[in-house]
Motif scaffolding. Structure first.
Motif, PDB file in Angstrom:
ATOM      1  N   ASP A 202       0.813  -1.223   0.000  1.00 24.12           N
ATOM      2  CA  ASP A 202       0.000   0.000   0.000  1.00 24.12           C
ATOM      3  C   ASP A 202       0.844   1.268   0.000  1.00 24.12           C
ATOM      4  OD1 ASP A 202      -2.333  -1.402  -0.116  1.00 24.12           O
ATOM      5  OD2 ASP A 202      -2.763  -1.295   2.022  1.00 24.12           O
ATOM      6  N   GLN A 203       2.013   1.225  -0.664  1.00 24.83           N
ATOM      7  CA  GLN A 203       2.870   2.410  -0.762  1.00 24.83           C
ATOM      8  C   GLN A 203       3.348   2.616  -2.196  1.00 24.83           C
ATOM      9  OE1 GLN A 203       5.565   3.577   2.258  1.00 24.83           O
ATOM     10  NE2 GLN A 203       4.907   2.009   3.719  1.00 24.83           N
ATOM     11  N   SER A 204       3.691   3.875  -2.508  1.00 27.37           N
ATOM     12  CA  SER A 204       4.257   4.242  -3.796  1.00 27.37           C
ATOM     13  C   SER A 204       5.777   4.085  -3.755  1.00 27.37           C
ATOM     14  CB  SER A 204       3.917   5.698  -4.129  1.00 27.37           C
ATOM     15  OG  SER A 204       2.527   5.903  -4.158  1.00 27.37           O
ATOM     16  N   ILE A 205       6.373   3.817  -4.910  1.00 27.14           N
ATOM     17  CA  ILE A 205       7.833   3.698  -5.018  1.00 27.14           C
ATOM     18  C   ILE A 205       8.334   4.925  -5.770  1.00 27.14           C
ATOM     19  CG2 ILE A 205       9.761   2.273  -5.746  1.00 27.14           C
ATOM     20  CD1 ILE A 205       7.839   1.052  -3.596  1.00 27.14           C
ATOM     21  N   ILE A 206       9.056   5.801  -5.076  1.00 27.07           N
ATOM     22  CA  ILE A 206       9.369   7.121  -5.655  1.00 27.07           C
ATOM     23  C   ILE A 206      10.860   7.415  -5.776  1.00 27.07           C
ATOM     24  CG2 ILE A 206       7.188   8.137  -4.903  1.00 27.07           C
ATOM     25  CD1 ILE A 206       8.752   9.399  -2.557  1.00 27.07           C
ATOM     26  N   SER A 207      11.750   6.617  -5.180  1.00 27.57           N
ATOM     27  CA  SER A 207      13.184   6.882  -5.259  1.00 27.57           C
ATOM     28  C   SER A 207      13.942   5.570  -5.352  1.00 27.57           C
ATOM     29  CB  SER A 207      13.661   7.689  -4.042  1.00 27.57           C
ATOM     30  OG  SER A 207      13.306   7.071  -2.830  1.00 27.57           O
TER      31      SER A 207
ATOM     32  N   SER B 126      -6.664   8.894  -3.418  1.00 26.83           N
ATOM     33  CA  SER B 126      -6.621   7.689  -2.584  1.00 26.83           C
ATOM     34  C   SER B 126      -6.495   8.079  -1.121  1.00 26.83           C
ATOM     35  CB  SER B 126      -5.444   6.792  -2.987  1.00 26.83           C
ATOM     36  OG  SER B 126      -4.214   7.458  -2.741  1.00 26.83           O
ATOM     37  N   THR B 127      -6.902   7.196  -0.271  1.00 28.57           N
ATOM     38  CA  THR B 127      -6.797   7.398   1.176  1.00 28.57           C
ATOM     39  C   THR B 127      -5.790   6.403   1.739  1.00 28.57           C
ATOM     40  OG1 THR B 127      -9.099   8.114   1.296  1.00 28.57           O
ATOM     41  CG2 THR B 127      -8.049   7.433   3.350  1.00 28.57           C
ATOM     42  N   ALA B 128      -4.764   6.930   2.427  1.00 28.00           N
ATOM     43  CA  ALA B 128      -3.700   6.074   2.929  1.00 28.00           C
ATOM     44  C   ALA B 128      -4.255   5.010   3.872  1.00 28.00           C
ATOM     45  CB  ALA B 128      -2.644   6.907   3.658  1.00 28.00           C
ATOM     46  N   ASN B 129      -3.690   3.832   3.778  1.00 26.90           N
ATOM     47  CA  ASN B 129      -4.033   2.759   4.693  1.00 26.90           C
ATOM     48  C   ASN B 129      -3.694   3.210   6.114  1.00 26.90           C
ATOM     49  OD1 ASN B 129      -4.022   0.433   6.309  1.00 26.90           O
ATOM     50  ND2 ASN B 129      -3.373  -0.877   4.595  1.00 26.90           N
TER      51      ASN B 129
END
Length: 1001
Positions: free
Chosen positions: A815-820, A840-843
């Motif tokens: 439930d997370q984005s991969i940004i780096s 979206s609403t964070a878990n």
């Protein structure tokens, strides 16, 4: 009408007297460093206005031909000095104000100017004054490079007794010249920087060192450090140069190691009035032997009482034998340059039609995104531009409509700004059409109505609008103002965007919602707040991007553009879908034909008509572009469909038994600056920027000072490089493209599409913020943010050799984005964000960003190893390999455990062989931060001087990597975002959203 249906959410002088010259160097290299420890030179950039050129004077001996302040071109700022030398037997000179210097200081002086030479030549001189006696330092002759900005520099020592210095810009007797001059500077630097003057001991303190004529980069000699034993080091130290406390100082040199150990180092030594070293920093040479390698170092003067001077010091190791050469030493104060707007666009975001105040002229209104966005008014029949308005600080115009009173309303992408344009009267003056008496007024909506996605005209001058981020709609009337239609609750719980809106009657307004798992349209009664839902099944659309209500008696229709692609035709009474029309890319559909049950739209470059009764569509032919709005106008009794096209033409389609297509009329949308979304050093050591919302890829060439602008390709969230190829991660849809920089730009074929990084439903991906190139294996690694309403990002490995996707791991960090992403020793390290796609609403159970590890040369077991590097931080905004070989990271985001840390960010460093909490060192609250970070936050680069430079929270920092506490010094205090560096170690970053800046180190 919603304009955002397809946009998704989102730079020989012949001397007649003897000139005393002790040291002179002249550089045509734009990337030579700044003018020493800079002294203040009035009106150095020619931005001041007044009589003549303020603070610049003619010379009593040399030519007085034309020199003026010009706004035609500038290296930075808005103005420069234009010099026009019209004859081959006269000269032209302008001299700066004199600056006081001290005869006792053991320094040399450097003058620098930037020159854009169209013809002829320009040189830079130093003039030293001893009372009325002047001594001119003559530069070496340099063949000018025409039609680009070049740096001109001269370094010289003052003659004995000189008390003042000035800079002279000169076009010689034999030169017919037209040139622009900008950013003149003068400063103090080390004596004998090129080791051309003997004896060496007059200017450098040495041991085991001497001048050499065997190996040099320019001139006749260099400094040779010959450490014949491993017992005592060989060294050389320059004279001391005055410097103020808390000032940033940089030094550079070229180093050539011919034999022995490569452990030569360059130091900056800061001293007090007694000559005692109170601070010393070093950078150790680590380049290849037997070739000239640049070596740089930067540091800040101690902010303590008594810090007076700085020197440059070179030394070898005491534990090894070394023979090395040093040349071209510079000492300077870094300078920040504004390289200007890099990307411009003029997109046709949408158009509507109306009348001028007299009712005599048909007008076409166009919205165009940029920063600022534009609102442009044309004569609809001729394409003549009548009005051009900037919408200050507005990023995009998403919705446009013409009210019943002929006012034009604009719904915008930010600032909660609703604009109303009341057209004036068109007339002809001097044979040119003009419009006078118009007004443009902004209304700021309440908090929560942040983005105005769409507007639709109602009765009695009313208009209706749909907004984000609280899922509300509103009605606006110029007399009564704004009324929120659903002030207490969102129209549908969980749907944060009224993405499109269509007025049917005072008691029936349709709203296209999102995000949701299936297309949702709300029928809403503004008088009673009663509502019902239309949910066409089977389309899986997150948003209803556009709505057009077509009144047609008992057979009225809704045309709904879905985010999953089709345009569907709906019976609003029953909710039954009459037709699903694929590949429709026009902005909305036309009103109903004046006499037939037909509406018009485009697919690609073809015009289509939809027959409401027959429920069929027909291709009417190629019109050369997609439509962005429509109207029906009558010429000589014949009705025509008018539509502005993406090709810059106005379509005039004859509605008759024998129809005709006329696209002979053109219109032009003025260019507007575009925000910079991503920034990297790419192939050729060029600096690449991509645009926000409308894309575009611009290329700044540091060596030539030139800017190349390319339109298209889309909005790159991030970019990376292997060889001559630049790889772009494009939003929306996570398109991964390759730009071959050795081939010409073509938005259709170069950049070319490699793949689309979409995992299986429901984990659709949108934003490739993680872009990493692996040169060893010739692979790309891509980390993404999910599409609107979704949480789970993905990680993809792509083989460039075979052009195949090796794997995509959805939800690699739950439930997370991969940004780096960062790479070291056959491992990729990824940083995550708890924030998913827009809407979206964070878990609730996911509160901290993580770092994961991916093996590149062996198998991986899921879930891959991952840990929280900094407790409480939500976003790992950047990861790099630091100068110590460890992985450096930035942890940002509002702290879930300690709110007092919300406006700070942390630096953390971990051992790549042991990526876990036990082997991570945290430097808490190291930087200030906005706190409000979701995906794109701080950026880091390793400098050639061994420092780490950080852009974060609007500021630029230098971090001393050698200090135990990783001391950070703020270099630029406001407006900074993104960061990269060129091959010389100079830094590039974005300021004020659209401008590229260079920190010349």
């Amino acid at each position: 009408m919603s304009l955002g249906k397809h946009h998704r959410l989102w730079v020989r002088f012949i001397c007649t007297i003897v000139c005393v010259l002790m040291i002179v160097s002249m550089s045509g290299n734009r990337e030579a460093h700044a003018a020493g420890i800079t002294m203040t030179l009035p009106n150095a950039s020619f931005e001041e206005v007044g009589t003549g050129i303020p603070n610049w004077n003619i010379h009593p001996t040399f030519g007085t031909d034309t020199a003026t302040v010009s706004d035609v071109r500038a290296y930075t700022g808005a103005k420069s000095m234009k010099m026009v030398d019209t004859g081959s037997v006269i000269s032209l000179a302008r001299v700066s104000e004199k600056i006081s210097i001290s005869p006792t200081e053991q320094v040399a002086y450097t003058a620098t100017a930037y020159a854009y030479i169209e013809q002829g030549s320009i040189d830079v001189y130093l003039i030293f004054y001893n009372g009325t006696t002047e001594t001119r330092a003559t530069p070496a002759s340099v063949t000018p490079t025409l039609n680009q900005w070049n740096k001109r520099s001269i370094t010289a020592e003052a003659p004995v007794g000189a008390t003042e210095v000035a800079v002279m810009i000169y076009s010689g007797l034999g030169s017919i010249t037209t040139a622009y001059i900008d950013d003149v500077s003068v400063g103090k630097t080390v004596k004998n920087s090129g080791f051309e003057t003997t004896p060496l001991s007059d200017t450098w303190t040495v041991s085991g060192a001497a001048t050499s004529t065997t190996v040099k980069t320019g001139g006749t000699s260099s400094l040779k450090l010959d450490d014949a034993s491993s017992v005592a080091a060989s060294y050389a130290e320059s004279t001391d140069v005055p410097v103020s406390s808390n000032a940033r100082v940089s030094a550079a040199a070229k180093v050539y190691v011919s034999s022995g150990d490569t452990g030569i180092s360059m130091h900056l030594r800061f001293k007090n009035a007694a000559g005692t070293v109170i601070k010393e920093v070093e950078n150790v040479f680590s380049g290849t032997t037997s070739q000239w390698i640049p070596l740089t170092i930067s540091a800040t003067t101690p902010n303590v009482t008594g810090a007076k001077t700085v020197s440059v010091y070179f030394t070898t190791k005491t534990t090894a034998t070394t023979v090395a050469y040093v040349d071209d030493v510079t000492l300077d104060t870094p300078i920040e340059y504004n390289l200007g707007t890099q990307i411009v666009n003029n997109p046709l975001d949408g158009a509507v039609f109306g009348k001028d105040a007299s009712g005599s002229y048909d007008l076409m209104y166009v919205g165009s995104s940029g920063y600022p966005s534009k609102f442009v008014v044309y004569d609809a029949r001729t394409g003549e531009l009548l009005d051009d308005q900037n919408l200050d600080q507005i990023e995009a115009v998403w919705g446009m409509t013409v009210a019943s009173d002929q006012s034009v309303y604009l719904g915008t992408a930010n600032k909660r700004a609703l604009y109303r344009y009341v057209p004036g009267t068109v007339s002809i003056s001097g044979g040119i059409k003009i419009i006078t008496g118009s007004s443009l007024v902004k209304t700021t909506l309440d908090s929560g109505l942040n983005v105005i996605w769409d507007v639709s005209a109602g009765s009695s001058g009313n208009i209706y609008g749909g907004t984000a981020t609280d899922g509300k709609a509103f009605r606006y009337n110029p007399t009564s103002g704004v009324t929120v239609l659903n002030s207490n609750l969102a129209i549908v719980d969980g749907l944060a965007h009224v993405r499109s809106i269509a007025y049917a009657s005072d008691t029936e307004v349709f709203m296209g919602m999102g995000p949701t798992s299936n297309a949702t349209i709300i029928r809403f009664d503004p008088t009673t707040s009663a509502q019902s839902t239309i949910s066409p099944s089977g389309y899986g659309s997150t948003y209803v991007l556009g709505l057009d209500y077509i009144p047609n008696g008992s057979d009225s229709k809704l045309f709904a553009k879905l985010s999953s692609e089709p345009l569907i035709v709906i019976n609003p009474t029953t909710g039954v879908v009459d037709a699903s029309l694929g590949n429709v890319d026009s902005i909305g559909v036309s009103k109903k034909h004046p006499t037939d049950d037909k509406v018009y739209y485009t697919k690609g470059t073809h015009l289509y008509v939809y027959d409401i009764s027959a429920k069929t569509q027909t291709d009417l032919g190629d019109v050369g572009g997609k439509a962005a709005g429509y109207t029906f106008l009558t010429d000589a009794g014949t009705t025509y469909l008018y539509a502005p096209l993406s090709s810059g033409k106005i379509l005039k389609y004859k509605l008759a038994a024998t129809p005709t297509i006329d696209i002979s009329t053109s219109f032009t949308i003025p260019d507007s600056p575009t925000k910079i979304r991503s920034l990297v050093k790419g192939p050729g050591d060029h600096i690449y920027t991509s645009g926000y919302l409308r894309g575009g890829l611009s290329v700044y060439h540091p060596d030539a000072g030139l800017l190349t602008r390319n339109r298209g390709a889309g909005q790159a969230e991030n970019m990376t490089t292997i060889g001559n190829n630049l790889y772009l991660g494009i939003y929306p849809g996570a398109w991964i493209k390759k730009y071959d920089t050795n081939s010409s730009w073509n938005d259709t074929t170069n950049p070319s599409l490699l793949f689309q990084d979409i995992a299986a439903s429901p984990n659709f991906q949108d934003r490739p913020f993680g872009m990493l190139a692996d040169t060893a294996l010739n692979r790309l690694y891509v980390g993404t943010v999910a599409s609107s309403g979704k949480l789970s990002g993905s990680f993809t490995v792509y083989d460039l050799t075979t052009s195949t996707r090796i794997t995509t791991v959805p939800d690699i960090v739950e439930d997370q984005s991969i940004i780096s992403l960062a790479y070291k020793n056959n491992k990729v390290y990824g940083g995550s964000s708890v924030y998913g796609g827009i809407g979206s609403t964070a878990n609730p159970s996911v509160t901290e960003g993580k770092v994961f590890t991916w093996q590149t040369t062996s198998s991986n077991t899921l879930p891959v190893p991952q840990y929280v590097p900094v407790s409480g931080r939500k976003v790992i905004s950047d990861l790099i390999v630091g100068p110590d070989g460890n992985i450096w990271g930035l942890a940002e985001g509002n702290s879930s455990t300690d709110p007092s840390r919300n406006l700070t960010a942390d630096l953390f460093i971990f051992d790549p062989n042991n990526p876990d909490a036990a082997h991570t060192t945290i430097y808490a609250n190291k930087f200030t931060s906005t706190g409000n970070v979701s995906w794109q936050g701080g950026k880091m680069v390793v400098g050639k001087d061994g420092n780490v430079y950080v852009s974060i929270g609007g500021k630029l920092y230098a971090v001393d990597a050698s200090s135990a506490t990783k001391d950070a010094v703020m270099l630029v205090s406001t407006g900074v975002s993104l960061l990269t560096a060129d091959a010389n170690g100079d830094l590039y970053y974005v300021k004020y959203e659209t401008n590229l800046y260079k920190y010349d180190k």
